[in-house]
Write an enzyme that holds these catalytic residues in place. Sequence first.
Site, mmCIF file in Angstrom:
data_model
loop_
_atom_site.group_PDB
_atom_site.id
_atom_site.type_symbol
_atom_site.label_atom_id
_atom_site.label_comp_id
_atom_site.label_asym_id
_atom_site.label_seq_id
_atom_site.Cartn_x
_atom_site.Cartn_y
_atom_site.Cartn_z
ATOM 1 N N GLU A 123 0.756 -1.213 -0.057
ATOM 2 C CA GLU A 123 0.095 -0.065 0.026
ATOM 3 C C GLU A 123 0.819 1.327 0.040
ATOM 4 O OE1 GLU A 123 -2.781 -0.125 3.301
ATOM 5 O OE2 GLU A 123 -3.640 -2.007 2.718
ATOM 6 N N GLU A 190 -8.506 1.663 -4.541
ATOM 7 C CA GLU A 190 -9.718 1.226 -3.596
ATOM 8 C C GLU A 190 -10.546 2.797 -3.261
ATOM 9 O OE1 GLU A 190 -8.649 -1.281 -0.207
ATOM 10 O OE2 GLU A 190 -10.653 -0.777 0.601
HETATM 11 O O1 KIV Z 1 -6.230 -6.954 1.949
HETATM 12 C C1 KIV Z 1 -7.110 -6.996 0.993
HETATM 13 O O2 KIV Z 1 -7.859 -7.943 0.605
HETATM 14 C C2 KIV Z 1 -6.968 -6.268 -0.026
HETATM 15 C C3 KIV Z 1 -7.995 -5.835 -1.049
HETATM 16 C C4 KIV Z 1 -9.401 -5.733 -0.481
HETATM 17 C C5 KIV Z 1 -7.751 -5.258 -2.176
HETATM 18 O O3 KIV Z 1 -6.051 -5.105 0.109
#
Ligand code: KIV
Length: 272
Positions: A123, A190
């Site tokens: 991220e 997201e």
């Molecule tokens: O942790 C996860 O499952 C994610 C998705 C929702 C994209 O990052």
Amino acid sequence: MGEASPQVTKVTTEVLRNMKQAKVPIAVLTAYDYLWARILDSAGVDVLLVGDSLGTVVQGRDTTISVTMEHILYHAELVARAAKRALVVADMPFMSFQTSLHEALRNAGQLLKQSNAEAVKLEGGRPVLDTITHLTDAGIPVMGHLGLTPQSIHKFGSYKVRGGNEEEADQIFDDAMALQDAGAFALVLEKIPVELAARITAALSIPTIGIGAGPQCDGQVLVTQDMVGLFTRFKPRFVRRYLALEQTLEETFRRFVADVRQREFPSEDESY
Ligand code: KIV
């Protein structure tokens, strides 16, 4: 459609790029264990994401913050054992890539070597550019993740839509371009406005995978337990529930309890 075809026997990062070019939407779902991964893989899901969402849907926590490398290593190994066709992407947990480039490479390398994941996801925008370059230079494919980034929940203070004002939208757009330049092979977007996701998708040559980012992304991802109605503690607007599995399972387990109480299980046929 050649290499972009959903008929390919093994999805790779190159196949995903070809799918974007051929405008074939990419289907991504999360997986955390062998049994689910086998079904998802057989169903033709292109990417199995071992998300740190396992913190909430598997471990029952309120956030993803407490997920560790050991957790992701364990679950990614189970998923990779089942995946024949799908690309397996393992999430890098909070604080597994932020402390130093060396630590990030060591952890990402471990995810590929020990659990047989084929790529990692991390991220963030500008602060992770060097990390993405460092990992891709070492041969580790990296998926980026912009917009709402749940690992930063304590910084943002809420799970509301990101990029809703011009300044934030421009920042996310610039970050998307920079992540591509740094070497990311795909981007999760997201919970951002449809127009922003469409603008980013059109400007990038790498695929965008949306979750709450509208229909114009190159692919879509959902948390599997959300979309089958197994995790029902809350339901974001972007989740489409295809099943009410929690209810179906509870009814099934009630039937079993009743059968046992009434000595209707096992039958003669089910006994030796
Ligand atoms: O942790 C996860 O499952 C994610 C998705 C929702 C994209 O990052």
